[in-house]
Design a protein around this motif. Structure first.
Motif, PDB file in Angstrom:
ATOM      1  N   SER A   5       0.840  -1.203   0.000  1.00 36.33           N
ATOM      2  CA  SER A   5       0.000   0.000   0.000  1.00 36.33           C
ATOM      3  C   SER A   5       0.874   1.251   0.000  1.00 36.33           C
ATOM      4  O   SER A   5       0.556   2.232  -0.658  1.00 36.33           O
ATOM      5  CB  SER A   5      -0.911   0.007   1.220  1.00 36.33           C
ATOM      6  N   ARG A  14       2.092   6.282  -8.938  1.00 37.94           N
ATOM      7  CA  ARG A  14       1.179   7.414  -9.054  1.00 37.94           C
ATOM      8  C   ARG A  14       0.941   7.768 -10.509  1.00 37.94           C
ATOM      9  O   ARG A  14      -0.142   8.162 -10.892  1.00 37.94           O
ATOM     10  CB  ARG A  14       1.746   8.633  -8.324  1.00 37.94           C
ATOM     11  N   GLU A  15       1.955   7.673 -11.323  1.00 36.93           N
ATOM     12  CA  GLU A  15       1.857   8.087 -12.709  1.00 36.93           C
ATOM     13  C   GLU A  15       1.310   6.998 -13.624  1.00 36.93           C
ATOM     14  O   GLU A  15       0.794   7.284 -14.671  1.00 36.93           O
ATOM     15  CB  GLU A  15       3.236   8.512 -13.212  1.00 36.93           C
ATOM     16  N   LEU A  18      -2.039   3.337 -11.117  1.00 36.62           N
ATOM     17  CA  LEU A  18      -2.554   3.448  -9.753  1.00 36.62           C
ATOM     18  C   LEU A  18      -4.039   3.104  -9.692  1.00 36.62           C
ATOM     19  O   LEU A  18      -4.479   2.349  -8.833  1.00 36.62           O
ATOM     20  CB  LEU A  18      -2.311   4.847  -9.193  1.00 36.62           C
ATOM     21  N   LYS A  19      -4.790   3.639 -10.632  1.00 38.25           N
ATOM     22  CA  LYS A  19      -6.237   3.389 -10.643  1.00 38.25           C
ATOM     23  C   LYS A  19      -6.518   1.899 -10.824  1.00 38.25           C
ATOM     24  O   LYS A  19      -7.340   1.313 -10.121  1.00 38.25           O
ATOM     25  CB  LYS A  19      -6.885   4.185 -11.775  1.00 38.25           C
ATOM     26  N   GLU A  20      -5.813   1.267 -11.751  1.00 40.50           N
ATOM     27  CA  GLU A  20      -6.018  -0.156 -12.015  1.00 40.50           C
ATOM     28  C   GLU A  20      -5.655  -1.008 -10.811  1.00 40.50           C
ATOM     29  O   GLU A  20      -6.355  -1.962 -10.473  1.00 40.50           O
ATOM     30  CB  GLU A  20      -5.211  -0.604 -13.244  1.00 40.50           C
ATOM     31  N   ALA A  22      -5.661  -0.055  -7.676  1.00 41.93           N
ATOM     32  CA  ALA A  22      -6.657   0.181  -6.631  1.00 41.93           C
ATOM     33  C   ALA A  22      -7.916  -0.642  -6.904  1.00 41.93           C
ATOM     34  O   ALA A  22      -8.486  -1.247  -5.989  1.00 41.93           O
ATOM     35  CB  ALA A  22      -6.987   1.667  -6.548  1.00 41.93           C
ATOM     36  N   GLU A  23      -8.341  -0.692  -8.164  1.00 37.85           N
ATOM     37  CA  GLU A  23      -9.527  -1.484  -8.513  1.00 37.85           C
ATOM     38  C   GLU A  23      -9.276  -2.970  -8.301  1.00 37.85           C
ATOM     39  O   GLU A  23     -10.151  -3.691  -7.818  1.00 37.85           O
ATOM     40  CB  GLU A  23      -9.934  -1.214  -9.961  1.00 37.85           C
ATOM     41  N   LYS A  25      -7.188  -4.278  -6.175  1.00 35.04           N
ATOM     42  CA  LYS A  25      -7.147  -4.504  -4.722  1.00 35.04           C
ATOM     43  C   LYS A  25      -8.559  -4.638  -4.163  1.00 35.04           C
ATOM     44  O   LYS A  25      -8.846  -5.568  -3.401  1.00 35.04           O
ATOM     45  CB  LYS A  25      -6.395  -3.374  -4.023  1.00 35.04           C
ATOM     46  N   LYS A  59       1.171   4.046 -20.185  1.00 34.08           N
ATOM     47  CA  LYS A  59      -0.154   3.507 -19.879  1.00 34.08           C
ATOM     48  C   LYS A  59      -0.106   1.990 -19.958  1.00 34.08           C
ATOM     49  O   LYS A  59       0.615   1.427 -20.777  1.00 34.08           O
ATOM     50  CB  LYS A  59      -1.193   4.025 -20.876  1.00 34.08           C
ATOM     51  N   HIS A 109     -12.063  -3.023 -19.077  1.00 35.94           N
ATOM     52  CA  HIS A 109     -11.215  -1.838 -19.152  1.00 35.94           C
ATOM     53  C   HIS A 109     -10.341  -1.902 -20.399  1.00 35.94           C
ATOM     54  O   HIS A 109     -10.013  -0.879 -20.980  1.00 35.94           O
ATOM     55  CB  HIS A 109     -10.315  -1.726 -17.905  1.00 35.94           C
TER      56      HIS A 109
END
Length: 179
Positions: A5, A14-15, A18-20, A22-23, A25, A59, A109
Motif C-alpha cells: 500500500s 502514481r503516474e 494506480l487506478k487499475e 486500486a480497482e 485490490k 499507460k 477496461h
C-alpha cells in the motif's frame, strides 16, 4: 518491510497504473483473498509498473506481449546485489501480472490481454527423501515411552502419521470432532 500500500504511493505507481491497482485490490478484497496475498500481488505489480516506467511506457494499455516477454527475461537475470530469483518467485511475480490483465479484460477496461500467451515454467520438483526401512520405522514408532504422558502423545502422533499418511500441518489442524 514496506507494505505494498505504501509502495502504491511511489512516483511510478502514481503516474502509471494506480487506478487499475486500486480497482484490483478492491476486487481481491471482495473475493476474499487474504491480506497477505493482496499485499504480495500489489508489491509484485508495483515492481512491474516500475519496470514499465523504466521502459518509458506511460499507460498499461501500451503493454504488448513483447514487453511481457522482456519482463520475464528481466526477472530471470542475475542481479548484482540480490542474485537470481528462484523460478517459483519469477512465477509468482508473473502470476500477479497475468491476473492484473485478466482482471482488466474481464472488467472491460481493456479489450486485449497481453499476457494470454504466457506459460509459466514448471519448477523442477525435488526428489523425495529416502524412505525409512521397515526396521527403522519400527524403531521410530517404538521410540516414545508410552508410560509417560508426552511419550503416549508422541506415540499416538507417530502412529497417526504412519497409518494415515497425514502431514504435520494437517495433524496440527485436527480437532477432537475430526477423530
Amino acid at each position: 518491510m514496506i507494505q505494498a500500500s505504501e509502495l502504491l504511493m511511489t512516483k511510478p505507481a502514481r503516474e502509471l497504473g494506480l487506478k487499475e491497482l486500486a480497482e484490483l485490490k478492491i476486487n481481491m478484497m471482495t473475493e476474499g483473498f487474504s491480506d497477505r496475498t493482496i499485499e504480495t500481488y500489489l508489491a509484485s505489480l508495483v515492481r512491474f509498473i516500475s519496470y514499465l516506467k523504466e521502459k518509458s511506457i506511460e499507460k498499461l494499455n501500451e503493454v504488448t506481449p513483447e514487453i511481457i516477454n522482456q519482463y520475464r527475461i528481466f526477472l530471470s537475470l542475475d542481479r548484482p546485489d540480490k542474485g537470481r530469483l528462484s523460478l517459483q518467485s519469477q512465477n509468482l511475480r508473473m502470476i500477479a501480472v497475468i491476473n492484473l490483465f485478466r482482471f482488466l479484460v474481464r472488467e472491460k477496461h481493456y479489450l486485449y490481454d497481453p499476457t494470454s500467451h504466457v506459460r509459466l515454467a514448471k519448477p523442477v520438483r525435488k526428489r523425495t527423501r529416502e524412505v525409512l526401512s521397515q526396521r527403522e520405522m519400527v524403531r521410530l514408532l517404538n521410540a516414545p515411552n508410552p508410560e509417560k504422558k508426552l511419550g503416549l502423545r508422541d506415540k499416538a502422533i507417530l502412529e497417526l502419521y504412519y497409518s494415515c499418511g497425514i502431514r504435520n500441518t494437517e495433524s496440527r489442524l485436527l480437532t477432537v470432532k475430526d477423530i
